[in-house]
Design a protein around this motif. Structure first.
Motif, PDB file in Angstrom:
ATOM      1  N   GLU A  18       2.483  -0.173 -19.110  1.00 57.64           N
ATOM      2  CA  GLU A  18       1.500  -1.049 -18.441  1.00 57.64           C
ATOM      3  C   GLU A  18       2.188  -2.069 -17.546  1.00 57.64           C
ATOM      4  O   GLU A  18       1.636  -2.489 -16.526  1.00 57.64           O
ATOM      5  N   GLU A  19       3.401  -2.452 -17.949  1.00 56.65           N
ATOM      6  CA  GLU A  19       4.138  -3.459 -17.169  1.00 56.65           C
ATOM      7  C   GLU A  19       4.254  -3.008 -15.719  1.00 56.65           C
ATOM      8  O   GLU A  19       4.019  -3.777 -14.787  1.00 56.65           O
ATOM      9  N   LEU A  20       4.624  -1.716 -15.545  1.00 53.99           N
ATOM     10  CA  LEU A  20       4.824  -1.171 -14.195  1.00 53.99           C
ATOM     11  C   LEU A  20       3.543  -1.217 -13.367  1.00 53.99           C
ATOM     12  O   LEU A  20       3.575  -1.516 -12.173  1.00 53.99           O
ATOM     13  N   GLU A  21       2.415  -0.944 -14.033  1.00 53.71           N
ATOM     14  CA  GLU A  21       1.137  -0.955 -13.315  1.00 53.71           C
ATOM     15  C   GLU A  21       0.826  -2.342 -12.770  1.00 53.71           C
ATOM     16  O   GLU A  21       0.368  -2.497 -11.642  1.00 53.71           O
ATOM     17  N   TYR A  22       1.088  -3.363 -13.611  1.00 56.19           N
ATOM     18  CA  TYR A  22       0.800  -4.736 -13.161  1.00 56.19           C
ATOM     19  C   TYR A  22       1.789  -5.188 -12.081  1.00 56.19           C
ATOM     20  O   TYR A  22       1.428  -5.927 -11.171  1.00 56.19           O
ATOM     21  N   ILE A  23       3.030  -4.741 -12.182  1.00 53.56           N
ATOM     22  CA  ILE A  23       4.002  -5.064 -11.128  1.00 53.56           C
ATOM     23  C   ILE A  23       3.543  -4.405  -9.823  1.00 53.56           C
ATOM     24  O   ILE A  23       3.553  -5.015  -8.757  1.00 53.56           O
ATOM     25  N   LYS A  24       3.111  -3.139  -9.933  1.00 58.51           N
ATOM     26  CA  LYS A  24       2.700  -2.388  -8.746  1.00 58.51           C
ATOM     27  C   LYS A  24       1.481  -3.033  -8.102  1.00 58.51           C
ATOM     28  O   LYS A  24       1.381  -3.129  -6.879  1.00 58.51           O
ATOM     29  N   LYS A  25       0.577  -3.524  -8.949  1.00 58.36           N
ATOM     30  CA  LYS A  25      -0.618  -4.190  -8.444  1.00 58.36           C
ATOM     31  C   LYS A  25      -0.227  -5.429  -7.629  1.00 58.36           C
ATOM     32  O   LYS A  25      -0.781  -5.677  -6.552  1.00 58.36           O
ATOM     33  N   ALA A  26       0.739  -6.171  -8.151  1.00 53.07           N
ATOM     34  CA  ALA A  26       1.218  -7.349  -7.415  1.00 53.07           C
ATOM     35  C   ALA A  26       1.802  -6.922  -6.074  1.00 53.07           C
ATOM     36  O   ALA A  26       1.539  -7.527  -5.036  1.00 53.07           O
ATOM     37  N   TYR A  27       2.546  -5.833  -6.107  1.00 55.71           N
ATOM     38  CA  TYR A  27       3.193  -5.319  -4.897  1.00 55.71           C
ATOM     39  C   TYR A  27       2.140  -4.843  -3.890  1.00 55.71           C
ATOM     40  O   TYR A  27       2.151  -5.230  -2.722  1.00 55.71           O
ATOM     41  N   ASP A  28       1.218  -4.014  -4.371  1.00 57.04           N
ATOM     42  CA  ASP A  28       0.219  -3.415  -3.480  1.00 57.04           C
ATOM     43  C   ASP A  28      -0.686  -4.455  -2.834  1.00 57.04           C
ATOM     44  O   ASP A  28      -1.179  -4.261  -1.723  1.00 57.04           O
ATOM     45  N   THR A  29      -0.938  -5.567  -3.566  1.00 53.60           N
ATOM     46  CA  THR A  29      -1.819  -6.595  -3.016  1.00 53.60           C
ATOM     47  C   THR A  29      -1.014  -7.703  -2.343  1.00 53.60           C
ATOM     48  O   THR A  29      -1.574  -8.683  -1.871  1.00 53.60           O
ATOM     49  N   ASN A  30       0.292  -7.542  -2.346  1.00 53.48           N
ATOM     50  CA  ASN A  30       1.232  -8.490  -1.722  1.00 53.48           C
ATOM     51  C   ASN A  30       1.240  -9.877  -2.369  1.00 53.48           C
ATOM     52  O   ASN A  30       1.629 -10.854  -1.752  1.00 53.48           O
ATOM     53  N   TRP A  31       0.811  -9.968  -3.645  1.00 53.83           N
ATOM     54  CA  TRP A  31       0.949 -11.240  -4.372  1.00 53.83           C
ATOM     55  C   TRP A  31       2.335 -11.274  -5.019  1.00 53.83           C
ATOM     56  O   TRP A  31       2.484 -11.175  -6.218  1.00 53.83           O
ATOM     57  N   MET A  32       3.351 -11.388  -4.153  1.00 48.82           N
ATOM     58  CA  MET A  32       4.746 -11.284  -4.600  1.00 48.82           C
ATOM     59  C   MET A  32       5.389 -12.656  -4.709  1.00 48.82           C
ATOM     60  O   MET A  32       6.593 -12.795  -4.519  1.00 48.82           O
ATOM     61  N   SER A  33       4.601 -13.680  -4.982  1.00 49.56           N
ATOM     62  CA  SER A  33       5.169 -15.033  -5.076  1.00 49.56           C
ATOM     63  C   SER A  33       4.805 -15.651  -6.417  1.00 49.56           C
ATOM     64  O   SER A  33       4.637 -14.944  -7.407  1.00 49.56           O
ATOM     65  N   THR A  34       4.654 -16.946  -6.432  1.00 56.72           N
ATOM     66  CA  THR A  34       4.355 -17.630  -7.692  1.00 56.72           C
ATOM     67  C   THR A  34       2.872 -17.956  -7.814  1.00 56.72           C
ATOM     68  O   THR A  34       2.477 -18.908  -8.477  1.00 56.72           O
TER      69      THR A  34
END
Ligand SMILES: *Cc1c(COP(=O)(O)O)cnc(C)c1O
Length: 408
Positions: A18-34
């Motif tokens: 599941e960790e990977l899915e949530y990381i990918k979601k952050a990536y795909d939506t570009n919420w790559m900050s804090t």
């Protein structure tokens, strides 16, 4: 003994997908900050689990402790009572703020801060206003006693629950017993974000302050407006994705760690050792690390300098140094107990209070039958065992055999 092909760690990250899915979601939506959904959800899930009102996601447990020390109002020159046998991160933040740690000896029932020594310390330094204690290896400290003494002297409690997420005391989760509390998602903890931590509190004003301080203390203005010092301490939304994926597996990790602890306990039957203790009637640890302590009579001679250890083997006797050597020979990882702070070169000159009054760091040599403080004694006779939740029962049985052979 043929060494394990794959190293068995003390405690390594266990991922589930599941960790990977949530990381990918952050990536795909570009919420790559804090900022982002993972951070908000992770904070909410931890509040739910622990039962605190506010959780502030931060870069590490250490940053959470630092903000806790600031919230508690520690000023340069202030003495602060601190756990003595713990990871240095429990109390280094006191020093960041110019405070002076005074170390409190431990007790044999949970290996945490001794309420009797804490009481003694307040008699010696009644002006002290802040106490920082840790729940070592996932075992809750003697909360009722510690809280009663702190209340009597009007001191603010900071609970370092970095190692004890998910553990309970009288049915209440650790991380809620202080006014300000810290948890950690460091790579070796019970669940991990690869790094990360949180400040937990029921005080809205404190949570807001911590949030502001952790993002460089910007004031509400169209430009970068500053009225106080700030930090870059906020958790990343990518890290929060890892934590978010781990939270549903916290209880499963605890069950695995408990099974490991119980298997060791069973496997050591008849040996002159005991496991890291807890009070079954009121607490349920998270069993983060399984540790053992060798009975006085079964200790061979062992001496430690600042960076080396040696021992003299005796028939039927052993010591942590020998056991750690034998564990390492079979490609598994053990570790000495946290070396007490009052024995550290950095903190050697600080006050150290035992239940009998002012203690002194006297010697690193093990002296049978005591003559040393409790924490020095646990450090001399104890060790952390390989406690990785991916270790199989068969592998653990081999480690148990190796340890048994040290007593021959
Ligand atoms: C791990 C740990 C910390 C620090 O947490 P980080 O996330 O590594 O900064 C603090 N106190 C104790 C007792 C710990 O074990």
């Amino acid at each position: 003994m043929k060494p394990f092909e794959k190293k068995i760690y003390l405690s390594s990250p266990t991922m589930h997908g599941e960790e990977l899915e949530y990381i990918k979601k952050a990536y795909d939506t570009n919420w790559m900050s804090t900022v982002g959904e993972n951070i908000n959800e992770t904070e909410r899930l931890i509040c739910d689990k622990v039962g605190c009102k506010y959780a502030v996601a931060l870069a590490s447990g250490t940053s959470a402790l630092h903000l806790a020390v600031k919230l508690a109002g520690v000023k340069p020159g202030d003495r602060v009572f601190c756990s003595d046998m713990t990871f240095a991160a429990t109390l280094n933040p006191v020093v960041y703020e110019g405070g002076i740690p005074v170390f409190i000896d431990g007790e044999y029932e949970t290996w945490n801060m001794d309420p009797l020594a804490l009481e003694k310390a307040f008699e010696m330094f009644p002006e002290v206003k802040v106490v920082v204690f840790a729940n070592l290896y996932g075992t809750p400290a003697k909360m009722d006693e510690i809280i009663a003494i702190c209340n009597k002297y009007g001191a603010t409690i900071i609970e370092d629950a970095a190692e004890s997420l998910g553990a309970t005391y009288k049915g209440v989760q650790t991380g809620t017993f202080g006014k300000y509390n810290a948890i950690s998602f460091n790579g070796n903890k019970i669940i991990t974000g690869s790094s990360g931590g949180m400040l937990l509190t029921d005080d809205l004003d404190a949570a807001n302050k911590a949030r502001k301080w952790s993002t460089q203390s910007r004031e509400n203005a169209p430009w970068y407006q500053h009225e106080e010092v700030g930090y870059n301490y906020r958790m990343s939304n990518v890290i929060a994705g890892v934590v978010r994926g781990q939270i549903p597996h916290l209880e499963e990790h605890i069950a695995q760690k408990k099974a490991i602890y119980m298997r060791y306990k069973e496997g050591f039957k008849g040996l002159p050792v005991s496991m890291n203790p807890y009070d079954e009637s009121i607490m349920e640890p998270n069993f983060w690390l399984s540790c053992l302590i060798i009975d006085d009579e079964a200790m061979c001679k062992q001496v430690r300098s600042d960076n080396e250890a040696c021992y003299i083997k005796e028939k039927g006797k052993t010591c942590p140094t020998e056991i750690l050597e034998k564990i390492a020979e079979c490609n598994a990882e053990g570790r000495p107990i946290w070396k007490p702070m009052h024995m550290q070169p950095m903190y050697r000159m600080h006050d150290f209070v035992t239940k009998n009054g002012n203690g002194r760091a006297n010697t690193n040599a093990y002296i049978a039958g005591g003559g040393i403080d409790i924490n020095a004694d646990i450090f001399a006779r104890g060790l952390c065992l390989p406690s990785d939740n991916k270790m199989t029962p068969e592998e653990q049985d081999i480690i148990i055999e190796v340890i048994r052979s040290c007593f021959e």
